[in-house]
Design a protein around this motif. Structure first.
Motif, PDB file in Angstrom:
ATOM      1  N   THR A  41      17.763   9.279  51.340  1.00 31.38           N
ATOM      2  CA  THR A  41      18.988   8.851  51.031  1.00 31.38           C
ATOM      3  C   THR A  41      18.870   7.476  50.659  1.00 31.38           C
ATOM      4  O   THR A  41      17.833   6.771  50.921  1.00 31.38           O
ATOM      5  N   ARG A  42      19.923   6.690  50.106  1.00 39.13           N
ATOM      6  CA  ARG A  42      19.752   5.270  49.750  1.00 39.13           C
ATOM      7  C   ARG A  42      18.509   5.012  48.851  1.00 39.13           C
ATOM      8  O   ARG A  42      17.805   4.089  49.188  1.00 39.13           O
ATOM      9  N   ILE A  43      18.190   5.624  47.756  1.00 37.08           N
ATOM     10  CA  ILE A  43      16.833   5.574  47.190  1.00 37.08           C
ATOM     11  C   ILE A  43      17.488   5.076  45.868  1.00 37.08           C
ATOM     12  O   ILE A  43      18.363   5.346  45.146  1.00 37.08           O
ATOM     13  N   ASP A  44      16.490   3.784  45.372  1.00 36.93           N
ATOM     14  CA  ASP A  44      17.156   3.334  44.061  1.00 36.93           C
ATOM     15  C   ASP A  44      16.558   4.000  43.007  1.00 36.93           C
ATOM     16  O   ASP A  44      15.386   4.821  43.331  1.00 36.93           O
ATOM     17  N   PRO A  45      16.863   3.896  41.823  1.00 36.16           N
ATOM     18  CA  PRO A  45      16.430   4.630  40.559  1.00 36.16           C
ATOM     19  C   PRO A  45      14.995   4.761  40.191  1.00 36.16           C
ATOM     20  O   PRO A  45      14.629   5.628  39.874  1.00 36.16           O
ATOM     21  N   THR A  46      14.428   3.448  40.502  1.00 35.70           N
ATOM     22  CA  THR A  46      13.025   3.448  39.989  1.00 35.70           C
ATOM     23  C   THR A  46      12.187   4.081  41.095  1.00 35.70           C
ATOM     24  O   THR A  46      11.201   4.750  40.585  1.00 35.70           O
ATOM     25  N   SER A  47      12.504   3.983  42.488  1.00 34.50           N
ATOM     26  CA  SER A  47      11.634   4.950  43.354  1.00 34.50           C
ATOM     27  C   SER A  47      11.660   6.311  43.020  1.00 34.50           C
ATOM     28  O   SER A  47      10.932   7.111  43.260  1.00 34.50           O
ATOM     29  N   ALA A  48      13.093   6.617  42.779  1.00 40.28           N
ATOM     30  CA  ALA A  48      13.570   7.967  42.524  1.00 40.28           C
ATOM     31  C   ALA A  48      12.596   8.692  41.491  1.00 40.28           C
ATOM     32  O   ALA A  48      11.914   9.844  41.426  1.00 40.28           O
ATOM     33  N   ALA A  49      12.352   7.743  40.395  1.00 39.01           N
ATOM     34  CA  ALA A  49      11.618   8.046  38.982  1.00 39.01           C
ATOM     35  C   ALA A  49      10.255   8.472  39.519  1.00 39.01           C
ATOM     36  O   ALA A  49       9.479   9.275  39.199  1.00 39.01           O
ATOM     37  N   GLN A  50       9.854   7.335  40.283  1.00 37.98           N
ATOM     38  CA  GLN A  50       8.354   7.334  40.669  1.00 37.98           C
ATOM     39  C   GLN A  50       8.003   8.764  41.567  1.00 37.98           C
ATOM     40  O   GLN A  50       6.832   9.346  41.292  1.00 37.98           O
TER      41      GLN A  50
END
Ligand SMILES: Nc1ncnc2c1ncn2[C@@H]1O[C@H](COP(=O)(O)O)[C@@H](O)[C@H]1O
Ligand SMILES: Nc1ncnc2c1ncn2[C@@H]1O[C@H](COP(=O)(O)O)[C@@H](O)[C@H]1O
Ligand SMILES: Nc1ncnc2c1ncn2[C@@H]1O[C@H](COP(=O)(O)O)[C@@H](O)[C@H]1O
Ligand SMILES: Nc1ncnc2c1ncn2[C@@H]1O[C@H](COP(=O)(O)O)[C@@H](O)[C@H]1O
Ligand SMILES: [Mg+2]
Ligand SMILES: [Mg+2]
Ligand SMILES: [Mg+2]
Ligand SMILES: [Mg+2]
Ligand SMILES: [Mg+2]
Ligand SMILES: [Mg+2]
Ligand SMILES: [Mg+2]
Ligand SMILES: [Mg+2]
Lengths: 231, 231, 231, 231, 231, 231, 231, 231
Positions: free
Chosen positions: E36-45
């Motif tokens: 949860t509370r993950i930013d888009p950049t981290s999610a993409a990685q």
């Protein structure tokens, strides 16, 4: 036919598409539309889509109607029920603009009185005679929690106080003027949410509307309220 | 003749002598008197002094007039502007009584609806048709900050919400219902001070009074307000 | 000789014996004594012990001096620096009494103006001319956070605002008038602790005392402060 | 001639045009002008328009006068009534600058004492002798609610405490130092709004001004206040 | 085998590397992962690193599993225990999305009901029949503290109320709806942290999961909880 | 037949007569009655009127039924869904008693675990195995906001946290444990109103009741709720 | 020689030049320097000016000494007094870094224990044996007000709790964990300001330092404190 | 043998019987007992039951031991680690008594310094030399949030600040001194719960005890804590 007031559209967090769909449904139902808290980009998009609109960027409102006359500001006639909109200082202006747009959307005329903070009592005293003609008064203030009861002490109609969050120091997001307005002795002051120019005006407008309707033998309060909430 | 409403007397902290002096001055000026927050002992003393009084111990009010008819409760006629007084639960009753006494003192009829907390929605739905006849609604609640917006969603007139301090748990002296009432979405809710049954009713009464006065071609709001403040 | 003002004795929580010891030390040092927040029983005991006393039960103060003249209230002369003590309503009276006793103990004359809440603007306007003679004004209010800035808007001297905890509803132990007083626009209002009639008056008294001392070529503020703190 | 002090102009939310119009009216009336909370761009525009100005970017103030001498800082003479401006730490500097500009605009000399937080008691003790020459003291602190009462314990004049919002941790926008300053025992401390360097200085300046005026046989407090509020 | 639910990963403030290490450990232990509370950049990685993922940008969640079927949303069957997720307005949508993702991760089906604020009672009344099929209801509201008790008055199952911080005016970061939700009379409302869509759904999911598990003769609550907390 | 649970009667502020009328209506409708917040005098009066009652003076509850068996405490069987009621210290006992009475009224068995504040971790660890058998856990604490998340970390079922107002120091009428309980990390904790033992138990009871009902093929949540609210 | 600890420099709001002047004075006096809340740009400038520095960007600290050995982290020896620094989750890391830098500057060794929130009790129990070797424990938590008392229940030394503002939901800038930490039952927990890693560590370091100094026959607490405050 | 300190018994809400059972268990285990918040009646009952007791009615404590010597106050020797207990004014005395009883129960000597509020700086300066001999300082204040940092600025050991609820005005049940103490700049101040004389002293006692134990080669912090919690 038009009964009561349509549901205002709270623009924040709504997509342009969704707003267009709601507006179309309201126009189809014969209502004039009011969108509040709309950002400039969305407002521009809606204005390209609908021919008859009135955008107030300071108020962050957009009004949309079937034709342009329906968007005109009602002319103030002191013998017809109307609402006064009073501000304490220049930082309260955008909330006052939202109030004015709301009254216009309701078809209610208004009197605008600006910048009569209690620290300079001369200006308030000068405004009293015209304030006493209004059916209700909306008082908007962020640094001047003292203003609503001071105004209310001079009149005998409902005063709707709108605390604003734009004061400095111990304003605490509007909590301090809110509390000051609630606890003042004047018996004819009620308070609405912080920065809620729309609400203060809506309540003032309901008071005036009943008086006008009453003259024509029709009771506004028997009409269904909030018709288009579900679009 | 009668102009606006006389100044209500806040009984708390006032000596019997002082209250008698103020009442005499108001009666002399042709006004009916309302004392709020009066303790039973003081009330008894004033009743010995004045022949025409109405004491409501639950409301902690005393009304005093030149003669007994002026103390009668106006008869409710749904075609004449009147005010509804709604409570959520039995702990809110004394604040509602203060509201009712205030309306009676103003000469405004009222409709009393009791114990319609939102947890039991059937009773609220049953009351809606009669609530929609009122010119304004006073909603009094301590544990049910949810009640005013719920009521307001069914009507198109001003709702004056009175938070009470008698709830339990996180009521915080009325702060919690106050905040809940302020932030609810319903556009037609304004809030007054905690336990201020007097204020809620006074505002509702002003709305109704304008409608009544209006029918007779006289504008209430041109009258001087708060005449006897200085006694 | 007398320099500055002796240390006031906060009576709450102190034994009679301890208070007697402190008073004796202060009298020996040539000072007049002021005890605040003293209960009636302790006051009676001290009055039996010291010949020259002035007890104000409403203020909950006891003043003690070497002889009775030192206890007299200074006569008000509008050409000599003095302090006005203003209240909004009758529930603020005991805090005002504490203020008045403090000024008398400091040797400063005072003007007392009662019950000029902003809901009745006529009385405040009537008091303005005499308020403008004072060197400082102490404004005491529990339900009328609006009063200090309203008064301040009419004068050009420091206004010391004292919020009181005796208001009802959302007074929150004085927090609401405190906040309202702090955030009002009037530039000449400073605030002291809730119910702190002593502090408001002490500050007003310091302003007046400097003006009086100044005329005699002596600077009060070069005197040692709070001499007897350690008794 | 100059009577009392002109109305300070709160720059936030005002257009350059509006500020120019107010300044011109005040200059025409023979007053020196003070604008607070002015942003650098507006300040530059006003400086191009008026020949005699003093801009303090840290204070965010602009002073404007009929000629340059009227903008000079009054020379400190310890025998003439003046005001000390004290800060606890370097984060309080901009509020102190606003205070200093306000005093200069009032024509009152000041003593500036920096960075004497109570955690390092040596520096405070060193400053006491010069602090005891002032007619009033403005103490500005964000993390050191303890500083005003500590300073006040060493002097016998009014201390105007200004809480700042720049502390860290449980500062809560200045609420914590505000409360600490209000509740401290020292009898000679009054508090103004958070970050209100202008207000603290204005009150201190009024105390000094009365002392100066008094020497010349003129009573400042009989002057009309807040003359140009309505421009 | 899978027992209870794995530990959800709070993404804020965690490096991508750390999240990858935790996810690998959880997958190795046979668990499906929820960040949860993950930013888009981290999610993409993370999506580049793991083959079977579901990213919901509005919810700010990422789910990761051993294969894609495990990421599918369970089909709603009104005879199987499921959870309703209700919102008051469009500003509450992202919190509702977090709730929906959490239920899906738990393998619990959900019913989504949008935009039924109490100001428009018709829509709520229309939704009641389907709401009464759910094993628990999650009600998410920022401006409508009134909504959870109003919903709860129509059903006989636990209602988990999630206050949101996205309201305007006196929302105070969600404190106002939080308090309103806590103090409402409805006996079947419990409250979780502000904006905690995850928590409201997790609790609703636990209620439903026990019912499902129970049918199969296995007690969920005998399983070890929070297995992978320490990675 | 009995469907869902009857409406609990909040005794505070209700006359004995009113309570008797409501109880009679509920008994007629085949329901068992629960009165909370009842004072000893009223309880004694109702006990004289109804033959089958159970009074718990510590809980301040009175249960009334058609016959005595219906008042018996359900026997705890760890294979049948039941609720654990946990307290941190001895000051939390009366709130726990209200919870226990509520569960008994609902026909749900309970496990009582006393005095396991986190400062003594041994006792909590000893209780964990039996806590893990419960369908839901009610944790009641005034000085130990830490207890609910600590308990929750050991189980996989809903934990309903009840903050109490009986702590000392910075308890602030229960606000501090309330906030601590809301913000703790444990995902399976929801919070109810301060001192609301009734509510915590009612929610826990609903969770257990669904499990029991479910075994019998009947869905509790399809039953009408809050039947007798309007008596 | 080195006595007590030099004054830490609070970097926020100080110019690079001012910091350089203070550092030079402290180095001249034979002290190692610690600057907290320093931004990266200022840190880089100071590092160009002084040859022996240690910058921790996460902690936002800069340490400066006469030579590089003085900047080394003391080696942990469990028989020598040292301090444990414990965090609940990854969002608390930067505050913990400030604590660690402070201990190193004081010459005190530390034990770092990360991410032992109470929701996962296994990790905390595993850490207990090494925590019981420390002379004091600093516990840093934003969402886990429960952690300090839980840790404290396992040890017999002072626990200094540091609430952080980085939690979400009802964290209220750290106020909620602060209050939870203050009210927990554990007798050996004291609290410092929100995010004040420096303060928690400084207090823990003082406890350890006394134990170390004591072994060498010298009493730390007889040394002058805060020497360089006035630079 | 005696290890660490036994568990203190919180007397409020405990029956005499329960307290007797806990005390007997602790005495059997070779511990001295401390009961806090005990009312006079219970204390008298326990004194009749146990032969060796020390009752301090002002502190509301009862100490019970195996024989009378164990109840004696340790003699103050400035070369042995001890704790100073400082109060601001006479209203703080009972909290200080609780602190003193706690230290005595721990076997730690204390120095008592009374009534050194910051408004009278002479007395504080006089106490500094003896304060600098203490291993830790407990500062107790209700109206003087300024006192702990002021004391702390003069010493180099941990200061444990105890806010009290007995101040007047904006004390808000101790919240205001609590906040002031937390935010003061002094790095060596930690805060405990409001009125928690026990906690402040317990922490100070732990600091001193480690120093004493250390001299004898034994590490207090390796002992099991809170042994008798479960009685
Ligand atoms: N019960 C009440 N609730 C709220 N305000 C009241 C009440 N009674 C009187 N007041 C206000 O108090 C003022 C009278 O105060 P006083 O002059 O002290 O009698 C009136 O102007 C009313 O606005
Ligand atoms: N920096 C300031 N801090 C506090 N109050 C101010 C400040 N500047 C101006 N004011 C107040 O704001 C009023 C002017 O507001 P305005 O009429 O909007 O320019 C004056 O009466 C001052 O009392
Ligand atoms: N002890 C209690 N704690 C919290 N809520 C209660 C309690 N007792 C009754 N209630 C609530 O109050 C309502 C009944 O109020 P009333 O209709 O006034 O008797 C019920 O719907 C319950 O939700
Ligand atoms: N006077 C007091 N002030 C603060 N905490 C206390 C006090 N007395 C006891 N306690 C705490 O309460 C706990 C004992 O509670 P109990 O087990 O209910 O007797 C101890 O662990 C102490 O931490
Ligand atoms: Mg203005
Ligand atoms: Mg909507
Ligand atoms: Mg009911
Ligand atoms: Mg009055
Ligand atoms: Mg003293
Ligand atoms: Mg974790
Ligand atoms: Mg215990
Ligand atoms: Mg410094």
């Amino acid at each position: 036919d038009r009964c009561g007031f349509g549901e205002v559209i709270y623009g924040e967090g709504k997509s342009t598409d969704l707003m267009i769909r709601i507006v179309e449904a309201q126009l189809d139902a014969g209502q004039t539309c009011l969108i509040t808290r709309i950002d400039p980009t969305s407002a521009a998009q809606l204005r390209r889509h609908f021919p008859h609109t009135h955008h107030n960027p300071s108020a962050r409102t957009l009004r949309i109607a079937q034709d342009t006359e329906l968007l005109a500001t009602p002319v103030l006639d002191e013998n017809v029920a109307h609402v006064a909109v009073v501000t304490a200082g220049s930082t309260d202006a955008s909330v006052a603009e939202e109030a004015v747009e709301t009254l216009t959307w309701m078809g209610i005329a208004h009197l605008r009185v600006e910048d009569i903070g209690v620290a300079g009592p001369q200006r308030l005293l000068a405004a009293v005679p015209s304030l006493r003609k209004a059916a209700a008064i909306v008082v908007i203030a962020g640094m001047e929690g003292a203003l609503p009861p001071t105004v209310a002490g001079h009149v005998g109609v409902p005063v709707f106080a709108v605390p604003t969050s734009t004061g400095y120091g111990a304003n605490f997001g509007g909590l301090t003027p809110l509390m000051g307005m609630l606890t003042a002795c004047a018996p004819n002051v009620a308070v609405v949410n912080i920065d809620a120019g729309f609400k203060g005006a809506y309540l003032g407008g309901l008071v005036a509307a009943q008086l006008i309707t009453n003259d024509n033998g029709k009771h506004l309060n028997e009409q269904p309220a909030n018709e288009y909430e579900g679009v």
